[in-house]
Design a protein around this motif. Sequence first.
Motif, PDB file in Angstrom:
ATOM      1  N   GLN A 152       4.439   0.438   1.044  1.00 48.04           N
ATOM      2  CA  GLN A 152       5.551   0.983   1.843  1.00 48.04           C
ATOM      3  C   GLN A 152       6.847   0.203   1.594  1.00 48.04           C
ATOM      4  OE1 GLN A 152       4.204   1.035   5.928  1.00 48.04           O
ATOM      5  NE2 GLN A 152       2.733   2.674   5.553  1.00 48.04           N
ATOM      6  N   ALA A 153       7.164   0.057   0.305  1.00 46.54           N
ATOM      7  CA  ALA A 153       8.330  -0.733  -0.073  1.00 46.54           C
ATOM      8  C   ALA A 153       9.628  -0.128   0.438  1.00 46.54           C
ATOM      9  CB  ALA A 153       8.386  -0.859  -1.603  1.00 46.54           C
ATOM     10  N   ALA A 154       9.715   1.200   0.467  1.00 43.80           N
ATOM     11  CA  ALA A 154      10.930   1.843   0.960  1.00 43.80           C
ATOM     12  C   ALA A 154      11.167   1.507   2.434  1.00 43.80           C
ATOM     13  CB  ALA A 154      10.831   3.357   0.773  1.00 43.80           C
ATOM     14  N   THR A 155      10.080   1.474   3.226  1.00 43.92           N
ATOM     15  CA  THR A 155      10.215   1.138   4.650  1.00 43.92           C
ATOM     16  C   THR A 155      10.643  -0.310   4.829  1.00 43.92           C
ATOM     17  OG1 THR A 155       8.485   2.742   5.198  1.00 43.92           O
ATOM     18  CG2 THR A 155       9.001   1.059   6.848  1.00 43.92           C
ATOM     19  N   TRP A 156      10.047  -1.221   4.060  1.00 36.03           N
ATOM     20  CA  TRP A 156      10.410  -2.633   4.172  1.00 36.03           C
ATOM     21  C   TRP A 156      11.852  -2.871   3.721  1.00 36.03           C
ATOM     22  CZ3 TRP A 156       7.979  -5.722   7.168  1.00 36.03           C
ATOM     23  CH2 TRP A 156       6.617  -5.580   7.393  1.00 36.03           C
ATOM     24  N   GLU A 157      12.302  -2.086   2.750  1.00 33.74           N
ATOM     25  CA  GLU A 157      13.695  -2.210   2.324  1.00 33.74           C
ATOM     26  C   GLU A 157      14.646  -1.884   3.471  1.00 33.74           C
ATOM     27  OE1 GLU A 157      16.852  -0.034  -0.700  1.00 33.74           O
ATOM     28  OE2 GLU A 157      14.737   0.512  -0.737  1.00 33.74           O
TER      29      GLU A 157
END
Length: 220
Positions: A152-157
């Motif tokens: 969930q890299a987009a969410t962490w970004e």
Amino acid sequence: MKWIYIIAGIALYVKMLVMPNPMAELVDLSIVETIVQDTGVPNAVSGIIFRNRLYDTIFEVVVFTLAVMGVRFLLANEQPLTIIYQVNDQPSIVLARLGATIAALVSIELAIRGHLSPGGGFAAGVAGGTAIGLIAITSPSEWMQKIYQRWQAATWEKISVLIFIILAVITLIGLELPYGEMGTLLSGGIMPLLNILVAIKVALGSWAVILIFIRYRGLL
């Protein structure tokens, strides 16, 4: 109308040549030492970025976020490539992944110690994005996309940007953590956290852009 612009330009150059630039009179005062004392960190550049010009840094992070969103928007209606060529020869793969490992370690070092030595969040994010890019050109794009979605890299970004803005606003209000002892890892108040958040944001944003360009443009 163009003659007005020409005359205005000539007048500006004459002013620059004739009128001297005002210089502040500094007596026994080092600007770098003043910034270091004011911010509590040896790296005066980090002190300027995350304190003296924190407004600019906030908008720099926002602009980078808008750039990532712009890439997604502009390429959203295009057809993905059916065949994506990767780097397949074994020596290049070994060298690329060795470089990725070194870049990742440098990224962590710059993010954690950016307030003590040359470096900082933006440099750490670039190093992290470089590591991701080296892995991406030697790995299947579907595999990289699955990892991006699994973690969930987009969410962490987005979370990193939100936390950065909140902490920056709190700092601008005047609420700060204790500076600690000069030169230690836990010094500089909120600056180490801001460095780490910027590094996460830039690295994950770079990851998103790399995946999008590989998907729609292949290896550039």
